[in-house]
Structures are given as structure tokens and as C-alpha cells.
Enzyme design. Structure first.
Site, PDB file in Angstrom:
ATOM      1  CB  SER A 260     -27.338  78.385 -55.418  1.00 38.52           C
ATOM      2  OG  SER A 260     -26.030  78.099 -55.002  1.00 38.52           O
ATOM      3  CG  PHE A 261     -25.654  77.739 -50.661  1.00 40.81           C
ATOM      4  CD1 PHE A 261     -25.329  77.002 -51.792  1.00 40.81           C
ATOM      5  CD2 PHE A 261     -24.640  78.141 -49.811  1.00 40.81           C
ATOM      6  CE1 PHE A 261     -24.009  76.686 -52.060  1.00 40.81           C
ATOM      7  CE2 PHE A 261     -23.316  77.817 -50.080  1.00 40.81           C
ATOM      8  CZ  PHE A 261     -23.003  77.092 -51.212  1.00 40.81           C
TER       9      PHE A 261
ATOM     10  CE  LYS B 140     -21.233  83.937 -50.384  1.00 39.21           C
ATOM     11  NZ  LYS B 140     -20.118  83.645 -51.298  1.00 39.21           N
TER      12      LYS B 140
ATOM     13  CE1 TYR C  87     -21.532  97.894 -51.288  1.00 34.69           C
ATOM     14  CE2 TYR C  87     -20.640 100.059 -50.749  1.00 34.69           C
ATOM     15  CZ  TYR C  87     -21.538  99.269 -51.443  1.00 34.69           C
ATOM     16  OH  TYR C  87     -22.446  99.844 -52.285  1.00 34.69           O
TER      17      TYR C  87
ATOM     18  CG  ASP D 101     -17.031  80.460 -60.476  1.00 34.14           C
ATOM     19  OD1 ASP D 101     -17.111  80.470 -61.731  1.00 34.14           O
ATOM     20  OD2 ASP D 101     -18.013  80.649 -59.735  1.00 34.14           O
TER      21      ASP D 101
ATOM     22  CD  GLU E 218     -20.859  86.830 -63.982  1.00 33.68           C
ATOM     23  OE1 GLU E 218     -19.713  86.848 -64.517  1.00 33.68           O
ATOM     24  OE2 GLU E 218     -21.724  86.011 -64.300  1.00 33.68           O
TER      25      GLU E 218
HETATM   26  N1  ADE Z   1     -21.758  91.824 -54.385  1.00 28.91           N
HETATM   27  C1  ADE Z   1     -21.311  90.652 -53.953  1.00 28.91           C
HETATM   28  N2  ADE Z   1     -20.301  90.821 -53.100  1.00 28.91           N
HETATM   29  C2  ADE Z   1     -20.100  92.147 -52.987  1.00 28.91           C
HETATM   30  C3  ADE Z   1     -19.196  92.965 -52.270  1.00 28.91           C
HETATM   31  N3  ADE Z   1     -18.265  92.433 -51.482  1.00 28.91           N
HETATM   32  N4  ADE Z   1     -19.282  94.291 -52.402  1.00 28.91           N
HETATM   33  C4  ADE Z   1     -20.214  94.820 -53.203  1.00 28.91           C
HETATM   34  N5  ADE Z   1     -21.078  94.119 -53.915  1.00 28.91           N
HETATM   35  C5  ADE Z   1     -21.035  92.782 -53.809  1.00 28.91           C
END
Ligand code: ADE
Length: 307
Positions: free
Chosen positions: A26-27, A45, A100, A144, A148
Site C-alpha cells: 500500500s505504501f 523496497k 532477493y 502477518d 505471500e
Molecule cells: N517480492 C517481495 N519481496 C521480495 C524479495 N525479497 N525477493 C523477491 N521477490 C520479492
């Protein structure tokens, strides 16, 4: 400039190639990125400052950083978490440089395979349990946990991510002036995702480590059946089902897994299997589902792309 200074200097967005969007919240937006200097790959991020300030979400950002730093040590169990390598900011954004996860998330693989065979379920349930034990040792409740947020590294081991909803035990939920609510101490208001949220979190009661055990039971259920245990068209109906413990098992559901899930998806937090264990979750480790698990060496991970 001497090498050491070079390494210690704060990174900037210019130090990375931002390649592809791999996640959106969301942000925040998560990019697959590579460091210009050495081509090392990361997930970065990017959190939009204006949005965070407008929505009073600074507390969540701080918690995520603090939890990730606390879980990112050299201990063996640290391998089950995305690592926070660096943070920096510019005028518009905050940046978290994260591991990653090359092999995507559990939800994607569940959607693709529909269900997991029981060997995969036992393996990932075991890795998740080791991760939950480590979080407890660091006094962190994720709040959470869901498919996902369970990612896979290049060797198909889990990497838990998204600690924005986490709570660190012993730190009060005191909110700085102007943050989030006008009250100085926040009730444990609903955080997390409808389908995996425990009754106590739903009803604003105290969250404990056992809230993650509820979600753990939901994730094991979903690995076996392909669907979350509490499903309905609206969030309200999902909440009603959670409150009424309204979920069922298909006839062919693995019996050992069913027994464990029935001991985890339990309304009263203290009655969940493991809730009263002192350090490790020994009572879960000893469950019949794990009778063939060697807790000191879980063995190689299954390769989910192959079957
Ligand atoms: N999607 C969200 N975070 C991720 C991450 N650390 N590595 C790969 N895909 C992602």
C-alpha cells in the site's frame, strides 16, 4: 578514496540498477535490483515518504527495520529470513536493500501446483517451525504470516519477509504524538490479512507468539488443500468463520496433518499446541507429522519447479 571508507559510505539509489517491479504494497514498491559496483542482486523496497507520513505509518516502517535487523545475525536460523543489507533515503523515498528471493513466493507455487505432496508439506512445515522458534528467541511476533510472505531462495529454502506488522515483545505499543491514533497506547488493533488472522488479533485482544501458531496452522492447511481454511466472499464473512471456528477438512486430508492443524487452529491462544513451550516448540516437533524429521538436519529442500 580508501577502500574501507568506500564500503562504509551510505548507499544511494545511484548505486543500484532498478530492474523490474516484483512486489507492491500500500505504501511501498519492491524492485529487483543489482548493485552497480559488483552486480550483486537484491530486492529493494522503496517506501514513499509522503504516503507514510500522510497515513501515519512511520511506526510500521521502524518496526520492520528493527525486526529485520534483529533476525539478520549469523545464527543458522537467520537463513530463514530476508536479510536487511542497507537502508538509505532521498527526498522522496526510504530504501530497504533486502535479500532477493529468486524462486518467488509460496502462494505462487501453491496456485501452480494446486496442492503439495505430503513430503513437501512436512519439509516446509519444519522449516517454518524453526523460523518461528528463532523469531520467538528474538521476541518477535510476525502477525502477518501467510503464503505471500513466505519466499524461496535459490536453493528452495524459505525466506520469511514483510515484518511491517510485527511486534517486538517488551516494547510497548506507545505511539509518538501524531502517530496512528490519538491514544498513547494502541490496543492491538487488527493487523494482518483477513484469512490468516487469529481470533484474538481480530477482537483486539493481546497478541502473543501463539497468534503466529494460528497462522502456521492455516499455512499447513493451505499447503495440503490448496486453499486457506477460512474462505468467504467478504472479509466480514471470513471474520465470522474465524470467530466460529467454521472450517472443514476434505475426506482425503492427511490424518497426521489434520491432527496437528486441529491442535493449532484453536480459539484460546494458550491452548494451541506449542503455546506453553518454554523455548523451542518441542511439543510441535514431537508431533507425529514430524516423526521422520531430523531436526538437526532437515535435508535438501524439494525443488518446486520440477514436479
Ligand atoms: N517480492 C517481495 N519481496 C521480495 C524479495 N525479497 N525477493 C523477491 N521477490 C520479492
Amino acid at each position: 578514496m580508501p577502500q574501507a571508507q568506500n564500503e562504509d559510505r551510505k548507499k544511494t539509489p545511484k548505486d543500484f540498477y532498478f530492474m523490474k517491479i516484483i512486489g507492491e504494497g500500500s505504501f511501498s514498491t519492491v524492485f529487483h535490483a543489482a548493485e552497480v559496483e559488483n552486480k550483486k542482486e537484491y530486492a529493494i523496497k522503496v517506501l514513499r515518504k509522503r504516503h507514510i507520513i500522510r497515513e501515519n505509518k512511520m511506526e510500521y516502517v521502524n518496526r520492520e527495520k528493527k525486526s529485520l535487523l534483529s533476525l539478520g545475525g549469523s545464527e543458522a536460523a537467520s537463513r530463514f529470513f530476508v536479510h536487511l543489507y542497507a537502508t538509505f533515503q532521498d527526498a522522496d523515498n526510504l530504501y530497504f536493500v533486502l535479500t532477493y528471493a529468486r524462486n518467488g513466493d509460496l502462494l505462487d507455487h501453491l496456485l501452480r501446483h494446486k496442492t503439495f505432496n505430503i513430503k513437501w508439506v512436512v519439509f516446509y512445515a519444519a522449516e517454518l517451525l524453526l523460523a518461528l522458534e528463532f523469531m520467538k528467541s528474538k521476541k518477535i511476533i510476525h502477525r502477518d504470516l501467510k503464503p505471500e510472505n513466505i519466499l524461496f531462495d535459490k536453493n528452495w529454502h524459505i525466506l520469511i519477509t514483510d515484518f511491517g506488522s510485527s511486534k517486538i515483545i517488551g516494547e510497548s505499543d506507545v505511539i509518538k504524538k501524531g502517530d496512528d491514533t490519538k491514544s498513547r497506547r494502541r490496543r492491538n488493533s487488527f493487523v494482518g490479512t483477513a484469512q490468516y488472522v487469529s481470533p484474538e488479533v481480530l477482537h483486539g485482544e493481546e497478541t502473543t507468539y501463539a497468534s503466529d501458531l494460528w497462522a502456521y496452522g492455516c499455512v499447513i492447511y493451505q499447503m495440503i488443500s490448496g486453499q486457506a481454511p477460512f474462505r468467504a466472499a467478504t472479509e466480514y464473512s471470513i471474520f465470522q468463520k474465524i470467530t466460529n471456528l467454521d472450517f472443514t477438512f476434505s475426506e482425503n486430508f492427511n490424518l497426521s496433518a489434520k491432527d496437528l492443524i486441529e491442535k493449532l487452529i484453536v480459539t484460546v491462544p494458550e491452548n494451541r499446541l506449542g503455546a506453553l513451550d518454554s523455548s523451542n516448540y518441542d511439543s510441535i516437533r514431537e508431533h507425529v507429522l514430524f516423526e521422520e524429521t531430523n531436526w538437526d538436519d532437515l535435508g535438501p529442500a524439494p525443488v518446486l519447479s520440477e514436479d
